[in-house]
Design a protein around this motif. Structure first.
Motif, PDB file in Angstrom:
ATOM      1  N   THR A  79       0.836  -1.198   0.000  1.00  0.00           N
ATOM      2  CA  THR A  79       0.000   0.000   0.000  1.00  0.00           C
ATOM      3  C   THR A  79       0.872   1.250   0.000  1.00  0.00           C
ATOM      4  N   GLY A  80       1.934   1.234   0.768  1.00  0.00           N
ATOM      5  CA  GLY A  80       2.842   2.377   0.815  1.00  0.00           C
ATOM      6  C   GLY A  80       3.452   2.672  -0.545  1.00  0.00           C
ATOM      7  N   LYS A  81       3.878   1.631  -1.262  1.00  0.00           N
ATOM      8  CA  LYS A  81       4.447   1.836  -2.603  1.00  0.00           C
ATOM      9  C   LYS A  81       3.396   2.392  -3.558  1.00  0.00           C
ATOM     10  N   THR A  82       2.166   1.887  -3.456  1.00  0.00           N
ATOM     11  CA  THR A  82       1.096   2.362  -4.332  1.00  0.00           C
ATOM     12  C   THR A  82       0.828   3.844  -4.098  1.00  0.00           C
ATOM     13  N   ILE A  83       0.728   4.234  -2.842  1.00  0.00           N
ATOM     14  CA  ILE A  83       0.459   5.641  -2.517  1.00  0.00           C
ATOM     15  C   ILE A  83       1.636   6.515  -2.940  1.00  0.00           C
ATOM     16  N   LEU A  84       2.848   6.048  -2.706  1.00  0.00           N
ATOM     17  CA  LEU A  84       4.029   6.820  -3.109  1.00  0.00           C
ATOM     18  C   LEU A  84       4.089   6.961  -4.632  1.00  0.00           C
ATOM     19  N   ARG A  85       3.751   5.908  -5.344  1.00  0.00           N
ATOM     20  CA  ARG A  85       3.701   5.969  -6.809  1.00  0.00           C
ATOM     21  C   ARG A  85       2.639   6.971  -7.272  1.00  0.00           C
ATOM     22  N   ASP A  86       1.468   6.944  -6.623  1.00  0.00           N
ATOM     23  CA  ASP A  86       0.417   7.920  -6.956  1.00  0.00           C
ATOM     24  C   ASP A  86       0.900   9.346  -6.692  1.00  0.00           C
ATOM     25  N   TYR A  87       1.583   9.541  -5.577  1.00  0.00           N
ATOM     26  CA  TYR A  87       2.127  10.862  -5.243  1.00  0.00           C
ATOM     27  C   TYR A  87       3.096  11.326  -6.336  1.00  0.00           C
ATOM     28  N   ILE A  88       4.014  10.447  -6.720  1.00  0.00           N
ATOM     29  CA  ILE A  88       5.015  10.808  -7.728  1.00  0.00           C
ATOM     30  C   ILE A  88       4.343  11.140  -9.056  1.00  0.00           C
ATOM     31  N   ASN A  89       3.398  10.304  -9.481  1.00  0.00           N
ATOM     32  CA  ASN A  89       2.687  10.561 -10.729  1.00  0.00           C
ATOM     33  C   ASN A  89       1.941  11.889 -10.698  1.00  0.00           C
ATOM     34  N   ALA A  90       1.415  12.256  -9.550  1.00  0.00           N
ATOM     35  CA  ALA A  90       0.614  13.478  -9.429  1.00  0.00           C
ATOM     36  C   ALA A  90       1.456  14.728  -9.225  1.00  0.00           C
ATOM     37  N   THR A  91       2.730  14.563  -8.912  1.00  0.00           N
ATOM     38  CA  THR A  91       3.538  15.736  -8.583  1.00  0.00           C
ATOM     39  C   THR A  91       4.794  15.814  -9.444  1.00  0.00           C
ATOM     40  N   ILE A  92       5.861  15.281  -8.963  1.00  0.00           N
ATOM     41  CA  ILE A  92       7.183  15.439  -9.579  1.00  0.00           C
ATOM     42  C   ILE A  92       7.311  14.667 -10.890  1.00  0.00           C
ATOM     43  N   GLY A  93       6.682  13.517 -10.998  1.00  0.00           N
ATOM     44  CA  GLY A  93       6.786  12.671 -12.180  1.00  0.00           C
ATOM     45  C   GLY A  93       8.049  11.829 -12.141  1.00  0.00           C
ATOM     46  N   PHE A  94       7.986  10.671 -12.787  1.00  0.00           N
ATOM     47  CA  PHE A  94       9.123   9.755 -12.747  1.00  0.00           C
ATOM     48  C   PHE A  94      10.302  10.243 -13.581  1.00  0.00           C
ATOM     49  N   ALA A  95      10.056  11.017 -14.623  1.00  0.00           N
ATOM     50  CA  ALA A  95      11.160  11.527 -15.444  1.00  0.00           C
ATOM     51  C   ALA A  95      12.043  12.472 -14.623  1.00  0.00           C
ATOM     52  N   GLU A  96      11.419  13.428 -13.948  1.00  0.00           N
ATOM     53  CA  GLU A  96      12.199  14.371 -13.133  1.00  0.00           C
ATOM     54  C   GLU A  96      12.837  13.666 -11.937  1.00  0.00           C
ATOM     55  N   LEU A  97      12.097  12.760 -11.325  1.00  0.00           N
ATOM     56  CA  LEU A  97      12.649  12.005 -10.194  1.00  0.00           C
ATOM     57  C   LEU A  97      13.864  11.197 -10.639  1.00  0.00           C
ATOM     58  N   GLY A  98      13.801  10.645 -11.843  1.00  0.00           N
ATOM     59  CA  GLY A  98      14.940   9.902 -12.379  1.00  0.00           C
ATOM     60  C   GLY A  98      16.168  10.790 -12.525  1.00  0.00           C
TER      61      GLY A  98
END
Length: 105
Positions: A40-59
């Motif tokens: 559940t924690g990974k799912t919520i963190l993934r949702d947070y990343i998708n909604a904010t910083i995005g995986f491209a910028e996080l990468g």
């Protein structure tokens, strides 16, 4: 169960306009992980990343491939502690916050 486009767009729109919502989403994901509910924690963190910083910028910030980060936080992902804490550190820097852990009985 996959999320619908409407749900993702709703979360993203709310995250863009509501700082408290973003912070609560991040906090909830990390609290789930600390309580042992890693999936559940990974799912919520993934949702947070998708909604904010995005995986491209996080990468770019973590110097890791975005697809690697997506897999790490995916249903079958098993992130190493170092990688997970790198992600959390970059997210805190991006939000301009410092999360703290406190103990309660």
């Amino acid at each position: 169960m996959p999320l619908t486009r409407d749900f993702k767009e709703t979360v993203q729109a709310r995250a863009e306009r509501d700082q408290d919502f973003r912070w609560s989403l991040l906090k909830e994901g990390l609290e789930c992980m600390l309580a042992g509910d890693i999936d559940t924690g990974k799912t919520i963190l993934r949702d947070y990343i998708n909604a904010t910083i995005g995986f491209a910028e996080l990468g770019e910030l973590t110097k890791k491939q975005p697809k690697s980060l997506m897999r790490m936080l995916g249903p079958q992902g098993n992130p190493h502690a170092r990688n997970l804490f790198d992600v959390i550190s970059c997210i805190q820097d991006h939000e301009g916050i410092q999360l703290e852990v406190s103990a309660h009985r």
